[in-house]
Design a protein around this motif. Structure first.
Motif, mmCIF file in Angstrom:
data_model
loop_
_atom_site.group_PDB
_atom_site.id
_atom_site.type_symbol
_atom_site.label_atom_id
_atom_site.label_comp_id
_atom_site.label_asym_id
_atom_site.label_seq_id
_atom_site.Cartn_x
_atom_site.Cartn_y
_atom_site.Cartn_z
ATOM 1 N N ASN A 198 1.850 16.026 0.934
ATOM 2 C CA ASN A 198 2.455 15.624 2.203
ATOM 3 C C ASN A 198 2.152 14.178 2.586
ATOM 4 N N GLY A 199 2.308 13.270 1.655
ATOM 5 C CA GLY A 199 1.952 11.881 1.927
ATOM 6 C C GLY A 199 3.132 10.997 2.279
ATOM 7 N N PRO A 200 2.929 9.986 3.133
ATOM 8 C CA PRO A 200 3.941 8.958 3.390
ATOM 9 C C PRO A 200 3.716 7.766 2.468
ATOM 10 N N TYR A 201 4.772 7.305 1.813
ATOM 11 C CA TYR A 201 4.608 6.245 0.815
ATOM 12 C C TYR A 201 5.409 4.984 1.127
ATOM 13 N N ASP A 202 6.239 5.027 2.158
ATOM 14 C CA ASP A 202 6.999 3.837 2.540
ATOM 15 C C ASP A 202 7.350 3.949 4.019
ATOM 16 N N PHE A 203 6.827 3.042 4.818
ATOM 17 C CA PHE A 203 7.070 3.108 6.258
ATOM 18 C C PHE A 203 8.506 2.746 6.615
ATOM 19 N N ASP A 204 9.242 2.120 5.689
ATOM 20 C CA ASP A 204 10.663 1.887 5.928
ATOM 21 C C ASP A 204 11.424 3.206 6.096
ATOM 22 N N ASP A 205 10.910 4.288 5.509
ATOM 23 C CA ASP A 205 11.599 5.574 5.597
ATOM 24 C C ASP A 205 11.697 6.092 7.022
ATOM 25 N N TYR A 206 10.881 5.543 7.912
ATOM 26 C CA TYR A 206 10.860 6.029 9.291
ATOM 27 C C TYR A 206 11.685 5.157 10.233
ATOM 28 N N SER A 207 12.331 4.143 9.713
ATOM 29 C CA SER A 207 13.010 3.190 10.579
ATOM 30 C C SER A 207 14.478 3.552 10.781
ATOM 31 N N ASP A 238 6.751 -0.078 -2.073
ATOM 32 C CA ASP A 238 7.095 -1.500 -2.102
ATOM 33 C C ASP A 238 6.372 -2.251 -3.211
ATOM 34 N N LEU A 239 5.229 -1.746 -3.650
ATOM 35 C CA LEU A 239 4.515 -2.406 -4.741
ATOM 36 C C LEU A 239 5.269 -2.268 -6.063
ATOM 37 N N LEU A 240 6.086 -1.231 -6.173
ATOM 38 C CA LEU A 240 6.827 -1.008 -7.409
ATOM 39 C C LEU A 240 8.201 -1.688 -7.407
ATOM 40 N N LYS A 241 8.780 -1.901 -6.240
ATOM 41 C CA LYS A 241 10.156 -2.419 -6.158
ATOM 42 C C LYS A 241 10.356 -3.757 -6.869
ATOM 43 N N PRO A 242 9.391 -4.686 -6.833
ATOM 44 C CA PRO A 242 9.628 -5.973 -7.525
ATOM 45 C C PRO A 242 9.573 -5.879 -9.041
ATOM 46 N N LEU A 243 9.060 -4.776 -9.585
ATOM 47 C CA LEU A 243 8.895 -4.662 -11.027
ATOM 48 C C LEU A 243 10.217 -4.361 -11.712
ATOM 49 N N SER A 244 10.351 -4.842 -12.931
ATOM 50 C CA SER A 244 11.562 -4.603 -13.708
ATOM 51 C C SER A 244 11.611 -3.171 -14.212
ATOM 52 N N ILE A 273 10.370 11.321 -2.468
ATOM 53 C CA ILE A 273 11.489 11.234 -3.412
ATOM 54 C C ILE A 273 11.756 9.781 -3.802
ATOM 55 N N ASN A 274 11.766 8.895 -2.811
ATOM 56 C CA ASN A 274 11.995 7.478 -3.107
ATOM 57 C C ASN A 274 10.861 6.875 -3.924
ATOM 58 N N PHE A 275 9.640 7.300 -3.645
ATOM 59 C CA PHE A 275 8.486 6.810 -4.403
ATOM 60 C C PHE A 275 8.557 7.284 -5.848
ATOM 61 N N MET A 276 8.882 8.561 -6.046
ATOM 62 C CA MET A 276 8.997 9.093 -7.401
ATOM 63 C C MET A 276 10.120 8.397 -8.167
ATOM 64 N N ASP A 277 11.214 8.096 -7.478
ATOM 65 C CA ASP A 277 12.319 7.378 -8.135
ATOM 66 C C ASP A 277 11.858 6.015 -8.640
ATOM 67 N N GLN A 278 11.092 5.313 -7.834
ATOM 68 C CA GLN A 278 10.572 4.010 -8.260
ATOM 69 C C GLN A 278 9.591 4.159 -9.423
ATOM 70 N N MET A 279 8.768 5.193 -9.370
ATOM 71 C CA MET A 279 7.829 5.441 -10.464
ATOM 72 C C MET A 279 8.575 5.659 -11.783
ATOM 73 N N ILE A 288 5.761 13.754 -13.952
ATOM 74 C CA ILE A 288 5.727 14.115 -12.534
ATOM 75 C C ILE A 288 6.230 15.539 -12.349
ATOM 76 N N GLU A 289 5.502 16.304 -11.547
ATOM 77 C CA GLU A 289 5.942 17.629 -11.120
ATOM 78 C C GLU A 289 6.074 17.605 -9.592
ATOM 79 N N TYR A 290 7.249 18.013 -9.113
ATOM 80 C CA TYR A 290 7.493 18.039 -7.666
ATOM 81 C C TYR A 290 7.534 19.493 -7.206
ATOM 82 N N VAL A 291 6.676 19.837 -6.238
ATOM 83 C CA VAL A 291 6.597 21.209 -5.727
ATOM 84 C C VAL A 291 6.985 21.199 -4.254
ATOM 85 N N TYR A 292 8.015 21.981 -3.924
ATOM 86 C CA TYR A 292 8.507 22.067 -2.546
ATOM 87 C C TYR A 292 8.270 23.480 -2.044
#
Length: 324
Positions: A198-207, A238-244, A273-279, A288-292
């Protein structure tokens, strides 16, 4: 200090409301008083009693100047066991290793050596101070856990809510050699698993404002978080977004597990979901295993483990024991 405390309250209200909804905010404020407060007092009393009654524990080991951690382990065991570090949540301003002592006992009772560190909380420290504590707690574990029967070659980390955010932020900053408190962090040895709840990984998601105007980065909320927590790097995504694309061969762990719940009103599922996509974009071979989980709220799992509920204990252990 008073100004920063007010800003933090605003931030928490925004996140908990998920969309600047006044009615939801009022409901949250109401539910956070009276009965819930009394229940939390009872829970804290129980947690302290549990902590004082633990036998398999080494308490208050200093790891980063005066910061301390506890190690849960069987003193009579002669074989090295796999290790789990557990980082609690609490919206970056509350929580303690005592409050989550049953996580340590549960791990110890199921064949692990557990490390539960305390870390600095707001307003006494910002994100870089928190990352500094998390980084040194992890470093301490790799360097010292064998003295407590833990295998330094089988170290995993599990975290909840704000602890999940800090874990991801620390792992990526160290992996990518970011500077933290003016010191360039070095990568850790590879983790066995990283289990994030249950972690938040990008504060843009709340805007909501950003979504209305079609922007996806550097929201007003994220800039507010950067100001409050005194760090230019606040969102792991955001740390991953600049990477190729395909630029990394590892993200620091053999396997990642993300856990989210259907009734979580405090953290958006899209954050994971957005964090996993960047990963996956920067490291396509990442495991990665996603459990809902249906029917659980944000705190259901952790409150259950704190209360020694067999259902929630089994859910938590099942996440640790996922086979890849």
């Amino acid at each position: 200090m008073k100004f920063l405390t007010i800003l933090l309250f605003v931030l928490n209200t925004i996140i908990l409301c998920n969309a600047f909804k006044i009615n939801d905010a009022l409901s949250f404020i109401s539910s956070s008083s009276s009965s819930s407060y009394v229940q939390e007092l009872k829970d804290n009393k129980r947690d302290i009693e549990n902590y004082l009654n633990v036998k398999h524990i080494e308490r208050n080991i200093q790891y980063n100047e005066d910061r301390t951690l506890d190690v849960y382990y069987d003193q009579e065991s002669t074989e090295l066991k796999p290790v789990y570090i557990f980082l609690y949540g609490g919206a970056w301003h509350s929580g303690s290793k005592v409050k989550f002592t049953n996580f340590g006992s549960l791990l110890d009772n199921n064949g692990y050596v557990a490390v539960l560190p305390d870390y600095i909380l707001f307003p006494y420290g910002g994100f870089e101070d928190m990352v500094d504590d998390v980084y040194h707690a992890i470093k301490w574990t790799f360097e010292n856990i064998q003295k407590f029967g833990g295998d330094p070659n089988r170290v995993s980390i599990s975290a909840y809510s704000a602890g999940s955010h800090l874990t991801a932020l620390t792992l990526l900053k160290s992996l990518l050699n970011y500077s933290n408190k003016n010191i360039e962090l070095e990568p850790f040895p590879e983790f066995e698993k990283v289990v994030l709840l249950n972690g938040p990984y990008d504060f843009d998601d709340y805007s909501v404002i950003n979504k209305m105007i079609g922007q996806s980065n550097n929201s007003i909320l994220e800039k507010l978080v950067q100001l409050i927590f005194k760090s230019p790097n606040v969102s792991p995504t955001d740390l991953l977004k600049p990477l190729s694309d395909n630029s990394l061969t590892s993200l620091g762990a053999k396997h990642f597990v993300f856990f989210y719940t259907s009734l979580d009103q405090q953290v958006k599922e899209s954050s994971a979901i957005n964090f996993m996509d960047q990963m996956k974009r920067v490291c396509p071979n990442v495991s990665i295993e996603y459990v809902y989980k249906e029917g659980y709220e944000h705190t259901t799992l952790t409150r259950g483990v704190r209360a020694s509920s067999p259902e929630e204990e089994n859910v938590y252990l099942s996440l640790l024991n996922i086979k890849f």
